[in-house]
Design a protein around this motif. Sequence first.
Motif, PDB file in Angstrom:
ATOM      1  N   GLU A 101      44.964  30.943  13.941  1.00 47.03           N
ATOM      2  CA  GLU A 101      44.475  30.804  12.572  1.00 47.03           C
ATOM      3  C   GLU A 101      43.330  29.790  12.529  1.00 47.03           C
ATOM      4  OE1 GLU A 101      46.729  30.790   8.381  1.00 47.03           O
ATOM      5  OE2 GLU A 101      47.383  29.204   9.728  1.00 47.03           O
ATOM      6  N   GLU A 102      43.540  28.631  13.126  1.00 46.56           N
ATOM      7  CA  GLU A 102      42.495  27.599  13.148  1.00 46.56           C
ATOM      8  C   GLU A 102      41.238  28.087  13.853  1.00 46.56           C
ATOM      9  OE1 GLU A 102      44.013  23.916  14.724  1.00 46.56           O
ATOM     10  OE2 GLU A 102      45.711  23.946  13.325  1.00 46.56           O
ATOM     11  N   GLU A 103      41.421  28.801  14.958  1.00 47.27           N
ATOM     12  CA  GLU A 103      40.288  29.352  15.711  1.00 47.27           C
ATOM     13  C   GLU A 103      39.476  30.319  14.848  1.00 47.27           C
ATOM     14  OE1 GLU A 103      39.865  32.509  19.361  1.00 47.27           O
ATOM     15  OE2 GLU A 103      41.534  31.098  19.467  1.00 47.27           O
ATOM     16  N   LEU A 151      51.364  29.060  18.238  1.00 46.76           N
ATOM     17  CA  LEU A 151      50.399  30.089  18.656  1.00 46.76           C
ATOM     18  C   LEU A 151      49.644  30.651  17.457  1.00 46.76           C
ATOM     19  CD1 LEU A 151      49.324  31.903  21.014  1.00 46.76           C
ATOM     20  CD2 LEU A 151      51.096  33.542  20.319  1.00 46.76           C
ATOM     21  N   LEU A 152      50.377  31.056  16.421  1.00 48.30           N
ATOM     22  CA  LEU A 152      49.722  31.640  15.249  1.00 48.30           C
ATOM     23  C   LEU A 152      48.849  30.620  14.533  1.00 48.30           C
ATOM     24  CD1 LEU A 152      52.506  33.937  13.741  1.00 48.30           C
ATOM     25  CD2 LEU A 152      50.662  34.535  15.314  1.00 48.30           C
ATOM     26  N   ARG A 153      49.285  29.377  14.452  1.00 45.08           N
ATOM     27  CA  ARG A 153      48.461  28.324  13.826  1.00 45.08           C
ATOM     28  C   ARG A 153      47.175  28.096  14.636  1.00 45.08           C
ATOM     29  NH1 ARG A 153      50.495  28.702   9.649  1.00 45.08           N
ATOM     30  NH2 ARG A 153      52.509  27.873   9.099  1.00 45.08           N
ATOM     31  N   LEU A 181      35.184  29.016   7.402  1.00 36.86           N
ATOM     32  CA  LEU A 181      35.985  28.995   6.178  1.00 36.86           C
ATOM     33  C   LEU A 181      36.919  27.787   6.083  1.00 36.86           C
ATOM     34  CD1 LEU A 181      36.964  32.774   6.162  1.00 36.86           C
ATOM     35  CD2 LEU A 181      35.169  31.651   4.829  1.00 36.86           C
ATOM     36  N   THR A 182      36.710  26.804   6.925  1.00 34.70           N
ATOM     37  CA  THR A 182      37.624  25.657   6.998  1.00 34.70           C
ATOM     38  C   THR A 182      37.811  24.993   5.642  1.00 34.70           C
ATOM     39  OG1 THR A 182      36.964  25.331   9.286  1.00 34.70           O
ATOM     40  CG2 THR A 182      38.100  23.506   8.219  1.00 34.70           C
ATOM     41  N   SER A 183      36.766  24.807   4.878  1.00 31.03           N
ATOM     42  CA  SER A 183      36.886  24.101   3.596  1.00 31.03           C
ATOM     43  C   SER A 183      37.632  24.922   2.547  1.00 31.03           C
ATOM     44  CB  SER A 183      35.503  23.716   3.062  1.00 31.03           C
ATOM     45  OG  SER A 183      34.756  24.883   2.770  1.00 31.03           O
ATOM     46  N   LEU A 184      37.746  26.227   2.736  1.00 34.76           N
ATOM     47  CA  LEU A 184      38.425  27.101   1.775  1.00 34.76           C
ATOM     48  C   LEU A 184      39.841  27.476   2.197  1.00 34.76           C
ATOM     49  CD1 LEU A 184      35.494  29.631   1.258  1.00 34.76           C
ATOM     50  CD2 LEU A 184      36.105  27.711  -0.227  1.00 34.76           C
ATOM     51  N   HIS A 185      40.186  27.191   3.423  1.00 35.80           N
ATOM     52  CA  HIS A 185      41.418  27.710   4.012  1.00 35.80           C
ATOM     53  C   HIS A 185      42.672  26.955   3.586  1.00 35.80           C
ATOM     54  CE1 HIS A 185      44.051  29.588   6.874  1.00 35.80           C
ATOM     55  NE2 HIS A 185      44.400  28.406   7.338  1.00 35.80           N
ATOM     56  N   PRO A 192      43.177  36.066  16.055  1.00 37.44           N
ATOM     57  CA  PRO A 192      42.046  35.328  16.624  1.00 37.44           C
ATOM     58  C   PRO A 192      40.757  36.145  16.654  1.00 37.44           C
ATOM     59  CG  PRO A 192      43.597  35.946  18.344  1.00 37.44           C
ATOM     60  CD  PRO A 192      44.233  36.301  17.029  1.00 37.44           C
ATOM     61  N   GLN A 193      40.868  37.449  16.484  1.00 40.72           N
ATOM     62  CA  GLN A 193      39.690  38.323  16.462  1.00 40.72           C
ATOM     63  C   GLN A 193      39.203  38.581  15.038  1.00 40.72           C
ATOM     64  OE1 GLN A 193      38.708  39.283  19.617  1.00 40.72           O
ATOM     65  NE2 GLN A 193      40.498  38.269  20.436  1.00 40.72           N
ATOM     66  N   SER A 194      39.753  37.875  14.049  1.00 41.09           N
ATOM     67  CA  SER A 194      39.428  38.114  12.638  1.00 41.09           C
ATOM     68  C   SER A 194      37.934  38.099  12.387  1.00 41.09           C
ATOM     69  CB  SER A 194      40.070  37.048  11.747  1.00 41.09           C
ATOM     70  OG  SER A 194      41.432  37.236  11.635  1.00 41.09           O
ATOM     71  N   SER A 195      37.545  38.917  11.431  1.00 42.19           N
ATOM     72  CA  SER A 195      36.170  38.896  10.947  1.00 42.19           C
ATOM     73  C   SER A 195      36.232  38.751   9.432  1.00 42.19           C
ATOM     74  CB  SER A 195      35.444  40.191  11.337  1.00 42.19           C
ATOM     75  OG  SER A 195      35.988  41.280  10.617  1.00 42.19           O
ATOM     76  N   LEU A 196      35.090  38.655   8.815  1.00 44.24           N
ATOM     77  CA  LEU A 196      35.076  38.545   7.365  1.00 44.24           C
ATOM     78  C   LEU A 196      35.415  39.880   6.706  1.00 44.24           C
ATOM     79  CD1 LEU A 196      32.009  36.227   6.760  1.00 44.24           C
ATOM     80  CD2 LEU A 196      34.429  35.664   6.577  1.00 44.24           C
ATOM     81  N   ARG A 197      35.440  40.931   7.480  1.00 45.49           N
ATOM     82  CA  ARG A 197      35.808  42.235   6.954  1.00 45.49           C
ATOM     83  C   ARG A 197      37.334  42.336   6.916  1.00 45.49           C
ATOM     84  NH1 ARG A 197      33.060  47.823   8.357  1.00 45.49           N
ATOM     85  NH2 ARG A 197      34.348  49.105   7.014  1.00 45.49           N
TER      86      ARG A 197
END
Length: 186
Positions: free
Chosen positions: A160-162, A155-157, A169-173, A24-29
């Motif tokens: 992931e959605e968050e 939880l993971l989904r 990135l919703t359209s690419l995911h 949930p803390q993901s970044s583009l890096r």
Amino acid sequence: MTLLGTSDADTPRLYYGLSYSWNPQSSLRAFWFEEFFFERGAPSRWSDPGFTEATCDYIGKRILPVLKKLNDVVDILTFKHSLTAFRFKQALSYPLDRVHLDTGAGRLKDALAGCRWLSEQPRQTAIWSESACARIVDDMMPLLEVVDRPGLAVLLRNWEEEAVSRLGLTSLHETTPFAFELSSAS
């Protein structure tokens, strides 16, 4: 793929890397990245004729074949590449990433061990935030303790959605296939 500038505006720094979307803390890096260089004599500056073509060619012939071998989370955890082995192994030692990846790969005992270790550490350190640690210890660890695969999947989904939504990135995911879901379906 990441492009960085240098003190010389005409000289790019080029990196490729791996990331995952159920943090949930993901970044583009990416959680791991590696700088790449062209062979001697190839265009190496933005202003060099053929630089864009050389970059695309290098990515297509040298990087994508390596990354295309990664079909699932287990492949990420067992990724070996002679040029990148040391730095990649270092990246996998980061406790929060390791718990996320172990869970996604279906290594639930390893993930639980990582959660228990984290639960004994300060909630906030120079390496991770309080909220990142709390999400693993408070939200994920109880599900791992009772081996609640459907609960872990939800939880993971949700995470992931968050992350995907926050990063635009919703359209690419494409939804990640978690190993513990695949093994329970067969």
